[in-house]
Write an enzyme that holds these catalytic residues in place. Structure first.
Site, PDB file in Angstrom:
ATOM      1  CG  HIS A  48      41.288  47.798  84.389  1.00 47.58           C
ATOM      2  ND1 HIS A  48      40.676  47.277  83.301  1.00 47.58           N
ATOM      3  CD2 HIS A  48      40.931  49.140  84.474  1.00 47.58           C
ATOM      4  CE1 HIS A  48      39.623  48.214  83.210  1.00 47.58           C
ATOM      5  NE2 HIS A  48      39.894  49.188  83.769  1.00 47.58           N
TER       6      HIS A  48
ATOM      7  CG  HIS B 157      37.714  50.702  87.328  1.00 50.21           C
ATOM      8  ND1 HIS B 157      36.180  50.838  86.892  1.00 50.21           N
ATOM      9  CD2 HIS B 157      38.437  51.090  86.309  1.00 50.21           C
ATOM     10  CE1 HIS B 157      36.499  50.940  85.554  1.00 50.21           C
ATOM     11  NE2 HIS B 157      37.722  51.069  85.267  1.00 50.21           N
ATOM     12  CD  GLU B 158      42.366  52.411  87.010  1.00 51.97           C
ATOM     13  OE1 GLU B 158      43.166  51.737  86.233  1.00 51.97           O
ATOM     14  OE2 GLU B 158      41.569  53.071  86.510  1.00 51.97           O
TER      15      GLU B 158
END
Length: 200
Positions: free
Chosen positions: A21, A17-18
């Site tokens: 980003h 997820h990170e």
């Protein structure tokens, strides 16, 4: 052992997820995550000692009705993006969409390959964790990713006031989770997606 495996599945989803980003921000002109050494899938780069390790363990030991945690957010420089107002939407969506993509890929693996029961269990758990993480992060409460999407759509004068909620964001989220926000809002949406992908 079950707790360790659950945390490993959760942390893997958070790392992806990170990373998503940071990668999308990099593609859109902001190199902050790269310079900070966070444009990587190495879990060690994303560990928050309190949010990733200590808090979930303490909440589990104390039998809290809510087990809550996080990784270190990937640093994003809003003004480093080529078109900040537009690009923050894609940066915000990148994390949740990466988790949904992982869930879909794992569901295809389960449907295509005969797997040992333990591995099948872990993959199904990973699908649920990734979907929960995606849906939860799309909640429009700063600092969650859904708020970045809202900020990109609001007029600048309103967006600033909305973003100021962020300093109280974690308190608001924890209260909502304690009051059953997961059961009433997050899980029903996750169940709809699970029905859509039709897991065996």
């Amino acid at each position: 052992m079950a707790f360790i495996l659950s945390m490993a599945v959760f942390f893997s989803a958070v790392v992806i997820h990170e990373f998503a980003h940071g990668l999308v921000a990099f593609w859109l002109g902001d190199k902050t995550a790269k310079y900070a050494g966070r444009l990587t899938l190495n879990p060690l780069a994303h560990i928050d000692p309190f949010g990733t390790l200590l808090l979930p363990i303490l909440l589990t030991i104390s039998k809290s009705p809510v087990v809550f945690g996080w990784a270190k957010p990937v640093p994003i420089n809003y003004w480093g993006l080529r078109n900040p107002k537009r690009d923050i939407l894609w940066v915000g969506l990148a994390g949740p969409l990466s988790n949904i993509a992982i869930a879909l890929i794992l569901s295809l693996v389960i449907k295509s390959i005969s797997l040992p029961i333990i591995l099948l269990y872990l993959l199904k758990q990973a699908i649920v964790v990734n979907l929960v993480l995606a849906v939860f992060n799309l909640t429009p409460i700063p600092p969650l990713d859904g708020s970045r999407v809202v900020i990109s759509l609001l007029p600048a004068s309103v967006a600033g006031k909305y973003a100021s909620i962020e300093r109280h964001g974690f308190i608001i989220l924890f209260v909502l989770l304690y009051l059953g926000f997961f059961d009433r809002a997050i899980y029903p949406i996750v169940k709809i997606i699970l029905n859509f992908i039709n897991l065996p």
